[in-house]
Motif scaffolding. Structure first.
Motif, short mmCIF file in Angstrom:
data_model
loop_
_atom_site.label_atom_id
_atom_site.label_comp_id
_atom_site.label_asym_id
_atom_site.label_seq_id
_atom_site.Cartn_x
_atom_site.Cartn_y
_atom_site.Cartn_z
N ARG A 10 0.58 -1.01 0.15
CA ARG A 10 -0.06 0.08 -0.13
C ARG A 10 0.57 1.74 0.02
O ARG A 10 1.72 1.37 0.97
CB ARG A 10 -0.53 -0.01 1.34
CG ARG A 10 -1.39 1.11 1.33
CD ARG A 10 -2.16 0.75 2.38
NE ARG A 10 -3.47 -0.25 1.92
CZ ARG A 10 -4.76 -0.07 2.65
NH1 ARG A 10 -5.34 0.68 2.88
NH2 ARG A 10 -5.37 -1.40 2.87
N PRO A 15 -6.23 4.55 5.33
CA PRO A 15 -7.03 4.92 5.51
C PRO A 15 -7.57 5.35 6.56
O PRO A 15 -7.79 4.29 8.24
CB PRO A 15 -8.18 5.04 5.12
CG PRO A 15 -7.45 3.49 4.01
CD PRO A 15 -6.41 3.26 4.51
N ASP A 16 -8.05 6.54 7.44
CA ASP A 16 -8.56 6.50 8.76
C ASP A 16 -10.07 6.00 8.74
O ASP A 16 -10.97 6.54 8.40
CB ASP A 16 -8.73 7.55 9.16
CG ASP A 16 -9.11 7.98 10.52
OD1 ASP A 16 -9.42 6.86 11.91
OD2 ASP A 16 -8.98 9.10 11.02
N VAL A 17 -10.13 5.12 9.78
CA VAL A 17 -11.89 4.38 9.35
C VAL A 17 -12.58 5.20 9.88
O VAL A 17 -13.99 5.54 9.71
CB VAL A 17 -11.69 2.65 9.92
CG1 VAL A 17 -13.14 2.47 10.17
CG2 VAL A 17 -10.99 1.71 9.21
N GLU A 19 -12.72 8.48 10.48
CA GLU A 19 -12.98 9.71 9.19
C GLU A 19 -14.32 9.07 8.54
O GLU A 19 -14.32 9.77 8.12
CB GLU A 19 -12.17 10.24 9.22
CG GLU A 19 -11.34 11.95 9.40
CD GLU A 19 -10.19 12.55 8.40
OE1 GLU A 19 -9.72 12.05 7.57
OE2 GLU A 19 -9.69 12.33 9.77
N THR A 20 -13.76 8.05 7.46
CA THR A 20 -14.26 7.71 5.95
C THR A 20 -15.89 7.16 6.75
O THR A 20 -16.20 7.92 6.16
CB THR A 20 -13.36 6.13 5.84
OG1 THR A 20 -12.56 6.64 5.25
CG2 THR A 20 -14.64 5.98 4.75
N PHE A 21 -15.98 6.24 7.78
CA PHE A 21 -17.47 6.61 8.24
C PHE A 21 -17.99 7.55 9.45
O PHE A 21 -18.15 6.96 10.23
CB PHE A 21 -17.74 4.66 8.97
CG PHE A 21 -17.13 4.13 7.49
CD1 PHE A 21 -18.25 3.24 6.31
CD2 PHE A 21 -15.93 3.37 7.77
CE1 PHE A 21 -18.06 2.97 6.00
CE2 PHE A 21 -15.36 2.41 6.73
CZ PHE A 21 -16.62 2.34 5.30
N ALA A 22 -17.59 8.90 9.53
CA ALA A 22 -18.35 9.46 10.71
C ALA A 22 -19.40 9.89 10.33
O ALA A 22 -19.83 10.31 11.44
CB ALA A 22 -17.47 11.20 10.07
N ASP A 23 -20.40 9.48 9.33
CA ASP A 23 -21.49 9.80 9.26
C ASP A 23 -22.25 9.12 10.38
O ASP A 23 -23.08 8.80 11.00
CB ASP A 23 -21.82 9.51 8.11
CG ASP A 23 -21.74 8.79 7.44
OD1 ASP A 23 -20.95 8.21 7.87
OD2 ASP A 23 -22.87 8.33 6.77
#
Length: 125
Positions: A10, A15-17, A19-23
């Motif tokens: 990679r 990726p920051d999990v 931050e990705t699923f902040a909703d």
């Protein structure tokens, strides 16, 4: 010895999990948001439908296997092994067919009223 598959490297940071699923926050929704609640009666009915569907499928499969074993194909057999394979396969195919047909009928019996309720609910809005 088995070789393992090569891993792709990679590039860049992972990726920051969060931050990705902040909703999707693990907080209790407020009552005014209209969050769906789990009703015990609905859950019990759903579990009963699932258990009934499995039972109907298994019983139909066993009865189909029994019917297939009782009504064997009229074929000339060369060897005792192939006779057993053909008879067992014939009965197993009838069992699978009966189980699939029963599950299709149950899916229709459960799905058609559900679809009608959903359509009535959508038209009522």
């Amino acid at each position: 010895m088995l070789r393992t598959m090569p891993r792709r490297r990679r590039k860049g940071p992972a990726p920051d999990v969060f931050e990705t699923f902040a909703d999707r926050v693990d907080e209790e929704p407020s009552p005014d948001e209209g969050a769906p609640t789990l009703r015990a009666g609905l859950l019990a009915r759903s579990a009963g439908i699932g258990l009934g569907t499995m039972t109907v499928g298994v019983v139909a499969g066993v009865l189909g296997f029994w019917w297939g074993a009782a009504n064997e194909p009229d074929l000339p057999y060369d060897h005792l092994f192939w006779e057993g394979v053909i008879k067992l396969g014939w009965a197993a195919l009838w069992g699978l067919l009966a189980g699939a047909a029963a599950l299709a009928v149950v899916a229709l019996a459960v799905g058609v009223p559900w679809a009608r309720r959903q359509r009535a609910r959508e038209q009522g809005r």
